[in-house]
Write an enzyme that holds these catalytic residues in place. Structure first.
Site, PDB file in Angstrom:
ATOM      1  N   SER A 135       0.856  -1.184   0.000  1.00 18.37           N
ATOM      2  CA  SER A 135       0.000   0.000   0.000  1.00 18.37           C
ATOM      3  C   SER A 135       0.890   1.231   0.000  1.00 18.37           C
ATOM      4  O   SER A 135       2.030   1.179   0.490  1.00 18.37           O
ATOM      5  CB  SER A 135      -0.900   0.010   1.246  1.00 18.37           C
ATOM      6  OG  SER A 135      -1.528   1.274   1.418  1.00 18.37           O
ATOM      7  N   TYR A 148      -1.004  -0.604  10.538  1.00 18.00           N
ATOM      8  CA  TYR A 148      -1.179  -0.951   9.122  1.00 18.00           C
ATOM      9  C   TYR A 148      -0.003  -0.447   8.296  1.00 18.00           C
ATOM     10  O   TYR A 148       0.521  -1.170   7.430  1.00 18.00           O
ATOM     11  CB  TYR A 148      -2.490  -0.352   8.623  1.00 18.00           C
ATOM     12  CG  TYR A 148      -2.818  -0.661   7.184  1.00 18.00           C
ATOM     13  CD1 TYR A 148      -3.187  -1.949   6.794  1.00 18.00           C
ATOM     14  CD2 TYR A 148      -2.780   0.336   6.218  1.00 18.00           C
ATOM     15  CE1 TYR A 148      -3.505  -2.237   5.472  1.00 18.00           C
ATOM     16  CE2 TYR A 148      -3.100   0.061   4.893  1.00 18.00           C
ATOM     17  CZ  TYR A 148      -3.468  -1.228   4.533  1.00 18.00           C
ATOM     18  OH  TYR A 148      -3.784  -1.499   3.218  1.00 18.00           O
TER      19      TYR A 148
END
Length: 230
Positions: A135, A148
């Site tokens: 990501s 995350y």
């Protein structure tokens, strides 16, 4: 040349689902995996004749080993592994629990490691390709998403390391860092965002499909940013 056998984690929704569907439509045999995918009617209704579903918890070593045994017995080889499984429960640093931190790392990063390790044991006999989904959160600051962000940063650096290590087995490793993408995971990160205003999962699926072609070999081993301008 026979059909390629492609394993996809996190295939029940989002990028994983769109990628599995696309690669299946391109004529490949796809092993669709997620924790409860064997009872997912939406997936079962689009399975091709030779593709299969398999329940897998990527954070469990025994579950991933079971997947390896299943694939070895049914197909005898793997041509590509796509690691799409993900999890997020964003919290500010002072309220992030150890349980939250460990679950986020376990599914996003450790799950990627386990799948690469065990699927790679079969893949290294014939070569193949691995595509890990990271990501842009692993490349730039994401206040409030520290667990995350740490996990996805780990996926990026892990991918770079194994690209060098697995080269001797003719296994090529790609790592894709999508920007804002309309997935269930993104809805958790940004609940008020209009999903129609951001990139759709099929755009990332197209890039994953490209990575499986020989023309993509020159961009192996480095973060591939996929973003759409609106």
């Amino acid at each position: 040349m026979g059909k390629k056998v492609i394993v996809i984690t996190g295939a029940s929704s989002g990028i994983g689902y769109q990628t599995a569907l696309k690669l299946q439509q391109e004529g490949n045999i796809v092993v669709w995996t997620s924790r409860t995918i064997e009872c997912n009617q939406a997936v079962l209704s689009v399975l091709s004749e030779q593709s299969v579903c398999k329940n897998v918890d990527v954070s469990s070593e025994e579950s991933v080993k079971d997947l390896l045994c299943f694939i070895n017995e049914k197909f005898g080889h793997i041509d590509a592994l796509i690691n799409c499984a993900g999890y997020v429960d964003p919290e500010p640093i002072f309220s992030t629990t150890l349980e939250n931190w460990e679950k986020t790392i376990s599914i996003n990063l450790t799950g990627t490691f386990l799948c690469v390790k065990y699927m790679g044991l079969l893949m290294k006999k014939t070569g193949g390709k691995i595509v890990n989904i990271a990501s842009t959160a692993g490349l730039t600051p994401r206040p409030g998403w520290s667990a995350y962000a740490a996990a996805k940063s780990g996926v990026i650096n892990f991918s770079s390391a194994i690209a060098e290590e697995l080269a001797e087995y003719n296994i090529k490793v790609f790592v894709i860092a999508p920007g804002r993408t309309a997935t269930p995971l993104r809805k958790i990160l940004a609940p008020d965002e209009n999903p129609r205003s951001i990139m759709q999962p099929d755009v990332v699926a197209d890039m994953i499909s490209f990575c499986l072609k020989p023309e993509a070999d020159c961009i192996e081993g480095q973060p591939i940013l996929v973003r759409e301008r609106f």
